[in-house]
Write a protein that holds these residues in place. Structure first.
Motif, short mmCIF file in Angstrom:
data_model
loop_
_atom_site.label_atom_id
_atom_site.label_comp_id
_atom_site.label_asym_id
_atom_site.label_seq_id
_atom_site.Cartn_x
_atom_site.Cartn_y
_atom_site.Cartn_z
N ARG A 4 0.84 -1.19 0.00
CA ARG A 4 0.00 0.00 0.00
C ARG A 4 0.89 1.25 0.00
NH1 ARG A 4 -2.94 -3.61 -0.83
NH2 ARG A 4 -4.89 -4.17 0.21
N ILE A 5 0.40 2.32 -0.65
CA ILE A 5 1.12 3.59 -0.66
C ILE A 5 0.23 4.67 -0.06
CG2 ILE A 5 2.22 5.37 -2.05
CD1 ILE A 5 2.83 3.33 -4.15
N ILE A 6 0.75 5.35 0.95
CA ILE A 6 0.09 6.51 1.54
C ILE A 6 1.00 7.70 1.32
CG2 ILE A 6 -0.84 7.55 3.63
CD1 ILE A 6 -1.17 4.69 4.73
N THR A 7 0.50 8.73 0.64
CA THR A 7 1.32 9.91 0.39
C THR A 7 0.88 11.06 1.29
OG1 THR A 7 -0.11 10.59 -1.45
CG2 THR A 7 1.82 9.25 -1.97
N PHE A 8 1.84 11.92 1.61
CA PHE A 8 1.62 13.07 2.48
C PHE A 8 1.90 14.33 1.69
CE2 PHE A 8 2.31 9.46 5.08
CZ PHE A 8 1.72 9.69 6.32
N GLU A 9 0.90 15.20 1.60
CA GLU A 9 1.03 16.41 0.80
C GLU A 9 0.63 17.65 1.59
OE1 GLU A 9 2.35 16.65 -2.09
OE2 GLU A 9 2.24 14.66 -3.02
N GLY A 10 1.04 18.81 1.10
CA GLY A 10 0.72 20.07 1.73
C GLY A 10 1.86 21.05 1.54
N ILE A 11 1.59 22.32 1.80
CA ILE A 11 2.64 23.32 1.67
C ILE A 11 3.65 23.13 2.78
CG2 ILE A 11 1.10 24.96 0.52
CD1 ILE A 11 0.96 26.51 3.17
N ASP A 12 4.83 23.69 2.60
CA ASP A 12 5.88 23.59 3.60
C ASP A 12 5.44 24.27 4.89
OD1 ASP A 12 8.19 22.44 1.97
OD2 ASP A 12 7.55 24.12 0.73
N GLY A 13 5.66 23.59 6.00
CA GLY A 13 5.24 24.11 7.29
C GLY A 13 3.90 23.58 7.75
N ALA A 14 3.26 22.76 6.93
CA ALA A 14 1.95 22.20 7.30
C ALA A 14 2.06 21.10 8.35
CB ALA A 14 1.24 21.66 6.06
N GLY A 15 3.26 20.56 8.54
CA GLY A 15 3.46 19.50 9.52
C GLY A 15 3.35 18.10 8.97
N LYS A 16 3.29 17.97 7.65
CA LYS A 16 3.12 16.65 7.04
C LYS A 16 4.27 15.70 7.34
CE LYS A 16 5.14 18.13 2.72
NZ LYS A 16 6.42 17.53 3.15
N SER A 17 5.50 16.21 7.35
CA SER A 17 6.66 15.35 7.61
C SER A 17 6.65 14.85 9.05
CB SER A 17 7.97 16.11 7.33
OG SER A 17 8.04 16.50 5.98
N THR A 18 6.25 15.71 9.96
CA THR A 18 6.14 15.30 11.37
C THR A 18 5.07 14.23 11.53
OG1 THR A 18 6.84 17.47 12.17
CG2 THR A 18 5.60 16.10 13.70
N GLN A 19 3.93 14.43 10.89
CA GLN A 19 2.85 13.45 10.98
C GLN A 19 3.21 12.13 10.29
OE1 GLN A 19 0.20 13.71 12.86
NE2 GLN A 19 0.60 15.82 13.47
N PRO A 138 -0.91 6.26 -5.60
CA PRO A 138 -1.17 6.24 -4.16
C PRO A 138 -2.53 5.60 -3.87
CG PRO A 138 -0.51 8.44 -4.90
CD PRO A 138 -0.79 7.63 -6.13
N ASP A 139 -2.60 4.81 -2.84
CA ASP A 139 -3.88 4.27 -2.39
C ASP A 139 -4.64 5.31 -1.58
OD1 ASP A 139 -3.73 1.32 -3.18
OD2 ASP A 139 -1.83 1.63 -2.13
N LEU A 140 -3.90 6.17 -0.90
CA LEU A 140 -4.49 7.22 -0.08
C LEU A 140 -3.52 8.39 -0.04
CD1 LEU A 140 -6.61 8.26 2.04
CD2 LEU A 140 -5.19 7.14 3.78
N PRO A 185 -11.81 13.21 -4.62
CA PRO A 185 -12.20 13.05 -3.22
C PRO A 185 -12.07 11.62 -2.69
CG PRO A 185 -14.15 13.30 -4.61
CD PRO A 185 -12.96 13.58 -5.47
N GLN A 186 -12.12 10.63 -3.57
CA GLN A 186 -12.02 9.24 -3.10
C GLN A 186 -10.59 8.90 -2.66
OE1 GLN A 186 -13.62 6.91 -6.37
NE2 GLN A 186 -15.64 6.93 -5.44
N ARG A 187 -9.60 9.54 -3.28
CA ARG A 187 -8.20 9.26 -2.93
C ARG A 187 -7.66 10.20 -1.88
NH1 ARG A 187 -3.22 11.36 -4.77
NH2 ARG A 187 -4.18 12.50 -6.52
N ILE A 188 -8.06 11.46 -1.94
CA ILE A 188 -7.43 12.48 -1.12
C ILE A 188 -8.29 12.83 0.09
CG2 ILE A 188 -6.52 14.84 -1.07
CD1 ILE A 188 -6.00 14.56 -4.08
N ARG A 189 -7.69 12.73 1.27
CA ARG A 189 -8.37 13.09 2.52
C ARG A 189 -7.79 14.41 3.02
NH1 ARG A 189 -10.91 10.25 6.74
NH2 ARG A 189 -11.65 11.79 8.25
N LEU A 190 -8.65 15.41 3.15
CA LEU A 190 -8.22 16.73 3.59
C LEU A 190 -8.18 16.78 5.11
CD1 LEU A 190 -7.54 19.52 2.30
CD2 LEU A 190 -9.93 20.15 2.72
#
Length: 222
Positions: A4-19, A138-140, A185-190
């Motif tokens: 499975r592949i889960i990707t993390f996206e967002g602008i820099d400083g959003a905290g995605k790397s920490t999460q 990505p699966d999610l 919307p099925q792939r990306i969770r905001l």
């Protein structure tokens, strides 16, 4: 078993790397094979591209971005080259081994940053991305959304080359991400990244659970 592949996206400083790191540390308790990767990076070429494009290291790269301009097209193609190597060398083999892959940035970053942010043709980006990933999707995708001003205030280090573009650029990128999310919307969770970190983590766990609950080989995963 296919992974499975889960990707993390967002602008820099959003905290995605920490999460992403938090989720990685958690899932290691329940899965035999969990991998945390970042883009660009994960391969020798990827690390070199990261050094050239983002200029995070203090050591001068072989080709310093301070000595010449990088065109928008060249910037994207460098990211794409790093992505191609990561998919070929790491992601594809790990999927065949049944790994859960957590990927800090992937194809959506190119559309948001080089497409919406810099104005490169999105059709061109999409065609190159499709060739590069060779059917691996990505699966999610977890999109950590936050206002650029709040995101910038969180950065505890010197801004890299792209972060230094400023708040207007980051807001354009953010709006690009939101358009991508609305289209898939099925792939990306905001996820509202402006909330308290523990709340953000809880939202992340809830988003991931449906994907992994039937995939997990250990029944205690909740």
């Amino acid at each position: 078993m296919q992974g499975r592949i889960i990707t993390f996206e967002g602008i820099d400083g959003a905290g995605k790397s920490t999460q992403a790191q938090i989720l990685y540390n958690y899932l290691k308790n329940y899965f035999d094979n969990v991998i945390l990767l970042r883009e660009p990076g994960g391969t020798k070429l990827g690390d070199m591209v990261r050094d050239i494009l983002l200029r995070e290291n203090q050591i001068e790269p072989a080709c310093s971005t301070e000595t010449f301009d990088i065109s928008i097209t060249a910037e994207f193609l460098l990211f794409a080259a790093a992505r191609a190597e990561l998919v070929r060398q790491v992601v594809a083999p790990a999927l065949q081994e049944g790994a859960v892959i957590l990927l800090d940035r992937f194809i959506d970053s190119s559309i948001a940053y080089q497409g919406y942010g810099r104005g490169l043709a999105i059709d061109f980006i999409d065609k190159v991305n499709r060739a590069v990933i060779n059917g691996i999707e990505p699966d999610l995708t977890l999109l950590f959304d936050i206002a650029p001003q709040a995101a910038s205030s969180r950065l505890q280090r010197r801004a890299d080359r792209i972060e230094a573009e400023g708040l207007i650029f980051l807001e354009t990128v953010r709006q690009g991400y939101l358009k991508i999310a609305a289209a898939e919307p099925q792939r990306i969770r905001l996820i509202d990244a402006a909330l308290e970190p523990q709340t953000v983590s809880s939202m992340m766990f809830e988003a991931v659970k449906p994907l992994l609950i039937n995939f997990n080989r250990i029944a205690t995963y909740v």
